[in-house]
Design an enzyme around this catalytic site. Sequence first.
Site, PDB file in Angstrom:
ATOM      1  N   PHE A 127       0.851  -1.196   0.000  1.00 18.20           N
ATOM      2  CA  PHE A 127       0.000   0.000   0.000  1.00 18.20           C
ATOM      3  C   PHE A 127       0.887   1.246   0.000  1.00 18.20           C
ATOM      4  O   PHE A 127       1.805   1.353   0.800  1.00 18.20           O
ATOM      5  CB  PHE A 127      -0.880  -0.034   1.263  1.00 18.20           C
ATOM      6  CG  PHE A 127      -2.002   0.947   1.240  1.00 18.20           C
ATOM      7  CD1 PHE A 127      -3.234   0.586   0.724  1.00 18.20           C
ATOM      8  CD2 PHE A 127      -1.836   2.228   1.736  1.00 18.20           C
ATOM      9  CE1 PHE A 127      -4.283   1.495   0.708  1.00 18.20           C
ATOM     10  CE2 PHE A 127      -2.889   3.141   1.712  1.00 18.20           C
ATOM     11  CZ  PHE A 127      -4.114   2.768   1.193  1.00 18.20           C
ATOM     12  N   ASP A 197       1.699  -4.307   9.439  1.00 15.46           N
ATOM     13  CA  ASP A 197       0.524  -3.483   9.206  1.00 15.46           C
ATOM     14  C   ASP A 197      -0.673  -4.441   9.132  1.00 15.46           C
ATOM     15  O   ASP A 197      -0.700  -5.336   8.284  1.00 15.46           O
ATOM     16  CB  ASP A 197       0.706  -2.711   7.891  1.00 15.46           C
ATOM     17  CG  ASP A 197      -0.478  -1.819   7.571  1.00 15.46           C
ATOM     18  OD1 ASP A 197      -1.612  -2.168   7.952  1.00 15.46           O
ATOM     19  OD2 ASP A 197      -0.274  -0.791   6.911  1.00 15.46           O
ATOM     20  N   TYR A 222     -11.080   2.087  10.667  1.00 16.25           N
ATOM     21  CA  TYR A 222     -12.304   2.298   9.870  1.00 16.25           C
ATOM     22  C   TYR A 222     -12.623   1.157   8.905  1.00 16.25           C
ATOM     23  O   TYR A 222     -13.625   1.206   8.212  1.00 16.25           O
ATOM     24  CB  TYR A 222     -12.247   3.630   9.112  1.00 16.25           C
ATOM     25  CG  TYR A 222     -11.013   3.850   8.257  1.00 16.25           C
ATOM     26  CD1 TYR A 222     -10.911   3.304   6.989  1.00 16.25           C
ATOM     27  CD2 TYR A 222      -9.958   4.623   8.730  1.00 16.25           C
ATOM     28  CE1 TYR A 222      -9.782   3.499   6.222  1.00 16.25           C
ATOM     29  CE2 TYR A 222      -8.814   4.837   7.969  1.00 16.25           C
ATOM     30  CZ  TYR A 222      -8.732   4.274   6.717  1.00 16.25           C
ATOM     31  OH  TYR A 222      -7.610   4.466   5.970  1.00 16.25           O
ATOM     32  N   LYS A 223     -11.775   0.139   8.848  1.00 11.38           N
ATOM     33  CA  LYS A 223     -12.067  -0.981   7.949  1.00 11.38           C
ATOM     34  C   LYS A 223     -12.849  -2.032   8.741  1.00 11.38           C
ATOM     35  O   LYS A 223     -14.003  -1.810   9.070  1.00 11.38           O
ATOM     36  CB  LYS A 223     -10.763  -1.511   7.352  1.00 11.38           C
ATOM     37  CG  LYS A 223     -10.148  -0.475   6.393  1.00 11.38           C
ATOM     38  CD  LYS A 223      -8.778  -0.824   5.896  1.00 11.38           C
ATOM     39  CE  LYS A 223      -8.265   0.289   4.988  1.00 11.38           C
ATOM     40  NZ  LYS A 223      -6.814   0.232   4.789  1.00 11.38           N
ATOM     41  N   ARG A 371     -12.193  -4.915  -6.682  1.00 13.34           N
ATOM     42  CA  ARG A 371     -11.918  -5.574  -5.398  1.00 13.34           C
ATOM     43  C   ARG A 371     -13.220  -5.763  -4.628  1.00 13.34           C
ATOM     44  O   ARG A 371     -14.062  -4.865  -4.584  1.00 13.34           O
ATOM     45  CB  ARG A 371     -10.968  -4.661  -4.622  1.00 13.34           C
ATOM     46  CG  ARG A 371     -10.246  -5.283  -3.489  1.00 13.34           C
ATOM     47  CD  ARG A 371      -9.204  -4.321  -2.968  1.00 13.34           C
ATOM     48  NE  ARG A 371      -9.822  -3.122  -2.416  1.00 13.34           N
ATOM     49  CZ  ARG A 371      -9.308  -2.408  -1.419  1.00 13.34           C
ATOM     50  NH1 ARG A 371      -8.161  -2.753  -0.883  1.00 13.34           N
ATOM     51  NH2 ARG A 371      -9.906  -1.331  -0.977  1.00 13.34           N
TER      52      ARG A 371
HETATM   53  C1  LIG Z   1      -6.117   1.346   4.596  1.00 15.88           C
HETATM   54  C2  LIG Z   1      -4.650   1.206   4.714  1.00 15.88           C
HETATM   55  C3  LIG Z   1      -3.870   2.227   5.255  1.00 15.88           C
HETATM   56  C4  LIG Z   1      -4.540   3.523   5.625  1.00 15.88           C
HETATM   57  O1  LIG Z   1      -3.702   4.430   6.222  1.00 15.88           O
HETATM   58  P1  LIG Z   1      -4.334   5.784   6.776  1.00 15.88           P
HETATM   59  O2  LIG Z   1      -3.201   6.458   7.409  1.00 15.88           O
HETATM   60  O3  LIG Z   1      -5.444   5.423   7.701  1.00 15.88           O
HETATM   61  O4  LIG Z   1      -4.902   6.535   5.625  1.00 15.88           O
HETATM   62  C5  LIG Z   1      -2.513   2.011   5.406  1.00 15.88           C
HETATM   63  N1  LIG Z   1      -1.953   0.848   5.035  1.00 15.88           N
HETATM   64  C6  LIG Z   1      -2.673  -0.170   4.510  1.00 15.88           C
HETATM   65  C7  LIG Z   1      -2.011  -1.448   4.121  1.00 15.88           C
HETATM   66  C8  LIG Z   1      -4.040  -0.008   4.312  1.00 15.88           C
HETATM   67  O5  LIG Z   1      -4.755  -0.980   3.771  1.00 15.88           O
END
Ligand SMILES: *Cc1c(COP(=O)(O)O)cnc(C)c1O
Length: 412
Positions: A127, A197, A222-223, A371
């Site tokens: 990501f 992560d 938030y997920k 997705r």
């Molecule tokens: C959703 C997600 C993020 C989100 O990071 P934010 O700082 O909350 O925007 C980071 N890393 C991964 C792998 C994600 O899926």
Amino acid sequence: MTTITRAELEVWDVKDPLAAHRQDYILPKGVIYLDGNSLGPLPVQTKERLRKTLEEEWGEGLIRSWNDADWVGAPTRVGDKVAELIGAEAGEVIVSDSTSVNLFKLAGSLLPSEGPRRKIICEKGNFPTDQYIVQSLKSLDNGVIIKELPREEILDAVDEETLALVLTHVHYKTGEIFDMEMFSRRTHEKGALVLWDLCHSAGAMPLALNTCNVDMAVGCGYKYLNGGPGAPAFSFIAKRHQAKRRQPIGGWFGHQDPFAFTETYEPAQNIKQHLVGTPGILGLAALESGVDLLLKLDMTKVRQKSLKLVGLFQELVGEFGNGFGLTALYPLPPEDCGNQTAFCHDSGYQIMRALIKKGVIGDFREPNIMRFGFGAPYTRYTDVWDAANILNAVLTTEEWKRPEFSQRHSVT
Ligand SMILES: *Cc1c(COP(=O)(O)O)cnc(C)c1O
């Protein structure tokens, strides 16, 4: 070729041990929500929780609520609940800031690097924010060496010069899962640390951070934790690392005694060092409500159901997908993936927009990926059947070719 019918899936829904939990979430009529891996749905009880926090705690209590409603304890209180969900102990998790910022704080606490250990290894194609944050560690220590490697080369690259691995447990596009136990063990054998992560795994599957000897981790609120848009994120730091390390953003909430208002920064020697500024109480309240709901669930059952949901969708789409040029992004068995699956198509963006118009909500990731995520507490087997059939209809009628679906939105 599957011979499964919708009527059979209705039976699966009735027998589903998680079926009763669907009513705990607000799901709009006419919508099949396959994007809880991007933004979890609103739990019913969160409305009341936020009303109370707004009207009673803020409205009536005003500043007294920092003590009376224990606002000040929220980051560690909610952290302890997240700890229970991910196989950590109380005092090892704190809720604050965003995943991005927390990653900077955790990885930054390993710097400046001492001796020959200067290499941080990440997965190529992770990501983007994770990559950007790791790249920005150079601002703390210009000597740090960042290696972005394909998954299969990572373990061989861990050596005496490696400081840490920064890896995402479930890949955001392909859904591939790392073997957390094995990667942690093999990294430790070389004297390096591992930072995970958990954005796509916390709340989606059983996790055992301490059993796997994980050093540090971050994850999203938030997920799958259903904390609401932009909910605060969490940081895990194993007890053994807490006093030794110093994270780079020294703010007053990370001080040993914030209300002593001393002139110099004395970092807290525990998880509270990872706070920076005043915690966002509305976000924490919503997140706590989402996590409370998950704590009532058996994560093993959640995972079992997700595997069935993902497998079913792959099978149903597999029956007609090829004929329309749809290919599985990563044709792995569901056990090797998170609670998601993805299909590629050159017009994936338009097809996803047409699907959303018909109430099937997934999302699109560049360059051609559709997705779909499966929130087991609220997704029915018949939803999967309906979603696959609607996808089939969108492709058969070529509805997605309508010009309105080609206009790009800023969030995909
Ligand atoms: C959703 C997600 C993020 C989100 O990071 P934010 O700082 O909350 O925007 C980071 N890393 C991964 C792998 C994600 O899926």
